[in-house]
Design a protein around this motif. Sequence first.
Motif, PDB file in Angstrom:
ATOM      1  N   LYS A 313       9.442  62.780  -5.626  1.00  0.00           N
ATOM      2  CA  LYS A 313       9.852  62.953  -7.024  1.00  0.00           C
ATOM      3  C   LYS A 313      11.205  62.291  -7.274  1.00  0.00           C
ATOM      4  N   ARG A 314      12.126  62.476  -6.348  1.00  0.00           N
ATOM      5  CA  ARG A 314      13.458  61.855  -6.521  1.00  0.00           C
ATOM      6  C   ARG A 314      13.364  60.339  -6.453  1.00  0.00           C
ATOM      7  N   ARG A 317      11.903  59.029  -9.747  1.00  0.00           N
ATOM      8  CA  ARG A 317      12.895  59.050 -10.828  1.00  0.00           C
ATOM      9  C   ARG A 317      13.881  57.897 -10.678  1.00  0.00           C
ATOM     10  N   GLU A 320      12.155  54.684 -11.721  1.00  0.00           N
ATOM     11  CA  GLU A 320      12.017  54.611 -13.190  1.00  0.00           C
ATOM     12  C   GLU A 320      13.321  54.192 -13.837  1.00  0.00           C
ATOM     13  N   ARG A 321      14.432  54.729 -13.332  1.00  0.00           N
ATOM     14  CA  ARG A 321      15.728  54.344 -13.904  1.00  0.00           C
ATOM     15  C   ARG A 321      16.023  52.865 -13.662  1.00  0.00           C
TER      16      ARG A 321
END
Length: 327
Positions: A313-314, A317, A320-321
């Motif tokens: 999950k990290r 993220r 995506e950034r």
Amino acid sequence: MDRLSTPFTQGFAAIGLLYVSVKLFSFVRVLLSLFVLPGASLSKFGRKGTWAVVTGASDGIGKEYALQLASKGYNIVLVSRTASKLETLASEISTKYGSVQTKTLAMDFAQNRDQDFEALKKLVSDLDVSILINNVGLSHEMPVPFVQTPEREMKDIITINCMGTLRVTQLVAPGMVSRKRGLILTMASFGGILPTPLLATYSGSKAFLQQWSTALGSELQPHGVHVQLVQSYLVTSAMSKIKRASATIPTPKQFVRAALGKIGRSGGAQGIAFTSTPYWSHGIMHWALLTFTGTMNEVVAEQNRTMHEGIRKRALRKAERGGKKVN
């Protein structure tokens, strides 16, 4: 009833005492292996001036094996994917250890090309290779459910970790057998000890290396060739993506120093043939896993799954950034 209970109670107490004694003795053996007893001298497998072949040599643990073996007077064959990194390392070795010779071969193990292995065979055919470090390896870019694992990533992991290691060993081992001496160290992982959800392909590839190394060790032992699978938890490296060392996460230099200093010692891998967990904290962790989780694979797998879901999950993220598309 009381008359009967006394012998039964004494019997169970004796069994309990025996169990505790066996485990205590095993733990003492671990401590002696990790902290007191020295490993075999590398000279047993080949004198200074003979050759060591190191795969995955350009970074991390592989690079450190090359540097530490060169510091002990062994000539080094450096094998990895990036030619520029190999040349830089060869230059560093020549500068630090002027009498040490190096040879380099840039090859992409993921391609599994016959011509690359033929080139390696030609390169080492006239060399007295006394040490082989099977370090080349690949893990997943990030933790990923098996059903979502990209086919290319899955194939690369199996090809590099399994086929690459087998083919290099098959090229080098016959010379060791003919000379009746040699050392083969293959890097493993705790991911091969216990099932590791979201790293399923990597975990399976390392479990394969465990069984293969044990079988190979039995085959080659009568010929004077020592095979040792080197187990480890995390080490600071590009593969682990961990930069900060700790008591349980050593630097490559710390880890390799322990590995080369404990040849022939099992460390925390008590009872597993031709296997060593040489770094002290990893050894204690491995012993504890073998001792207390033999019937708890499901519990450990669940804990691993939860941990790697959080890591994934990290990572997603972060991707995506950065505008990066991932599976």
